[in-house]
Design a protein around this motif. Structure first.
Motif, PDB file in Angstrom:
ATOM      1  N   GLU A  45       0.843  -1.198   0.000  1.00  0.00           N
ATOM      2  CA  GLU A  45       0.000   0.000   0.000  1.00  0.00           C
ATOM      3  C   GLU A  45       0.878   1.247   0.000  1.00  0.00           C
ATOM      4  O   GLU A  45       2.077   1.177   0.274  1.00  0.00           O
TER       5      GLU A  45
ATOM      6  N   ARG B 113      -4.964   2.072  -6.367  1.00  0.00           N
ATOM      7  CA  ARG B 113      -4.002   2.585  -5.387  1.00  0.00           C
ATOM      8  C   ARG B 113      -4.247   4.059  -5.136  1.00  0.00           C
ATOM      9  O   ARG B 113      -4.940   4.740  -5.892  1.00  0.00           O
ATOM     10  N   VAL B 114      -3.639   4.558  -4.072  1.00  0.00           N
ATOM     11  CA  VAL B 114      -3.726   5.976  -3.726  1.00  0.00           C
ATOM     12  C   VAL B 114      -2.396   6.629  -4.080  1.00  0.00           C
ATOM     13  O   VAL B 114      -1.334   6.177  -3.638  1.00  0.00           O
TER      14      VAL B 114
ATOM     15  N   THR C 219      -7.045  14.699   7.854  1.00  0.00           N
ATOM     16  CA  THR C 219      -6.170  13.594   7.471  1.00  0.00           C
ATOM     17  C   THR C 219      -5.584  12.956   8.721  1.00  0.00           C
ATOM     18  O   THR C 219      -5.403  13.613   9.751  1.00  0.00           O
TER      19      THR C 219
ATOM     20  N   GLU D 172     -12.174   8.131   5.426  1.00  0.00           N
ATOM     21  CA  GLU D 172     -12.832   8.952   4.405  1.00  0.00           C
ATOM     22  C   GLU D 172     -13.164  10.360   4.904  1.00  0.00           C
ATOM     23  O   GLU D 172     -14.160  10.947   4.500  1.00  0.00           O
TER      24      GLU D 172
ATOM     25  N   THR E 135     -11.026  12.214   1.647  1.00  0.00           N
ATOM     26  CA  THR E 135     -11.439  11.794   0.309  1.00  0.00           C
ATOM     27  C   THR E 135     -12.321  10.563   0.409  1.00  0.00           C
ATOM     28  O   THR E 135     -11.957   9.593   1.098  1.00  0.00           O
TER      29      THR E 135
ATOM     30  N   VAL F 256     -11.102   6.636   0.416  1.00  0.00           N
ATOM     31  CA  VAL F 256      -9.702   6.561   0.856  1.00  0.00           C
ATOM     32  C   VAL F 256      -9.636   6.700   2.385  1.00  0.00           C
ATOM     33  O   VAL F 256     -10.271   7.590   2.960  1.00  0.00           O
ATOM     34  N   SER F 257      -8.860   5.844   3.027  1.00  0.00           N
ATOM     35  CA  SER F 257      -8.677   5.901   4.484  1.00  0.00           C
ATOM     36  C   SER F 257      -7.191   5.789   4.815  1.00  0.00           C
ATOM     37  O   SER F 257      -6.390   5.353   3.978  1.00  0.00           O
ATOM     38  N   ALA F 258      -6.840   6.167   6.042  1.00  0.00           N
ATOM     39  CA  ALA F 258      -5.424   6.165   6.420  1.00  0.00           C
ATOM     40  C   ALA F 258      -5.265   5.991   7.917  1.00  0.00           C
ATOM     41  O   ALA F 258      -6.167   6.325   8.703  1.00  0.00           O
TER      42      ALA F 258
ATOM     43  N   VAL G  17      -1.839   4.659   3.571  1.00  0.00           N
ATOM     44  CA  VAL G  17      -3.028   5.202   2.911  1.00  0.00           C
ATOM     45  C   VAL G  17      -3.512   4.182   1.892  1.00  0.00           C
ATOM     46  O   VAL G  17      -2.734   3.724   1.048  1.00  0.00           O
TER      47      VAL G  17
ATOM     48  N   PRO H 134      -7.276   2.361  -0.287  1.00  0.00           N
ATOM     49  CA  PRO H 134      -8.718   2.360  -0.532  1.00  0.00           C
ATOM     50  C   PRO H 134      -9.446   1.776   0.681  1.00  0.00           C
ATOM     51  O   PRO H 134      -8.990   0.787   1.261  1.00  0.00           O
ATOM     52  N   THR H 135     -10.551   2.383   1.067  1.00  0.00           N
ATOM     53  CA  THR H 135     -11.250   1.981   2.286  1.00  0.00           C
ATOM     54  C   THR H 135     -11.619   0.507   2.286  1.00  0.00           C
ATOM     55  O   THR H 135     -11.548  -0.157   3.331  1.00  0.00           O
TER      56      THR H 135
END
Length: 255
Positions: free
Chosen positions: A108, A133-134, A147, A200, A203, A206-208, A225, A227-228
């Motif tokens: 990731e 991917r992010v 964030t 999210e 965005t 997207v999660s982190a 980071v 994709p959720t």
């Protein structure tokens, strides 16, 4: 006459040593509290009179060894990091290999960020090779209130300093973006664990998760980071990997 001069020289040396010792005590107290301390808190931590603390802080601030925070309080300043940088090298060169290994292991996107002005700034990034991917541009600045890395970096500041740094009504980027009171409510837990999560909030899709990395160049955050849909099932795995990354990086700093 010679004896008087010797005594005066001894007193001057003794006074100089005392100032150095007191300055060191103040800087150690600040180093133990990266979110900063007020003058009263520094005085209490060092058992020094507040007037003495104020005088020494003024001298350290003039040299860039200490910096004032928005509102009230002080933390270690950039000049200290510059001194250590010359002796021990730059955090980017130290952290890059470990960050690349982390990204390769997890598959990731991972980033290393720091505070720049009122936003978090990406200083190193390793982009995932997966089809979905992010991609975060190198050097990009991201809003701190929405964030994971921004929240973990904000946790190094006091609540008052956060209020001074952020607008009273931060920009609503998604339905999950926190209002300022909700953001502040998360700070005690983030300060305790050194970890922040963003589901999210910046965005959609997207999660982190971010982990605080105190360094000689100031606080940094390392983040995963993703994709959720992939992030949620692997959250515990990501956190464990970040903890191992921090331990590895600390060993590199010590060597």
């Amino acid at each position: 006459m010679s004896s008087d001069k010797d005594n005066a020289a001894d007193e001057q040396r003794s006074g100089g040593i005392q100032v150095i010792a007191r300055s060191s005590a103040i800087m150690r107290a600040l180093g133990a509290q990266p979110q900063g301390l007020s003058l009263a808190a520094i005085a209490q931590a060092t058992a020094l009179p507040r007037s003495t603390v104020q005088r020494i802080i003024g001298a350290l601030e003039a040299e860039g060894l200490v910096e004032s925070l928005p509102g009230s309080g002080y933390r270690l300043g950039p000049a200290l990091g510059q001194l250590i940088h010359h002796a021990h090298g730059d955090i980017i060169s130290v952290a890059r290999e470990s960050l690349e290994q982390l990204g390769e292991t997890l598959g990731e996107t991972v980033v290393l960020s720091c505070i720049r002005g009122k936003q978090s700034n990406v200083v190193i990034r390793v982009i995932s090779e997966q089809e979905l991917r992010v991609v975060i541009p190198l050097g990009s600045s991201l809003p701190m209130h929405a964030t994971a890395e921004g929240k973990v970096l904000l946790s190094t500041l006091s609540d008052d300093a956060i209020r001074d740094l952020l607008p009273a009504t931060p920009e609503k980027l998604t339905a999950n973006t926190l209002e300022l009171p909700d953001l502040l409510a998360q700070m005690p837990g983030i300060r305790r664990d050194g970890v922040a999560v963003d589901i999210e909030e910046h965005t959609l899709g997207v999660s982190a998760i971010s982990l605080l990395i105190p360094t000689f160049m100031g606080p940094h955050a390392v983040s995963v980071v993703a994709p959720t849909a992939r992030f949620k099932p692997r959250l515990a795995e990501f956190r464990g990997a970040l903890e191992r990354f921090r331990l590895a990086l600390e060993k590199q700093f010590e060597s």
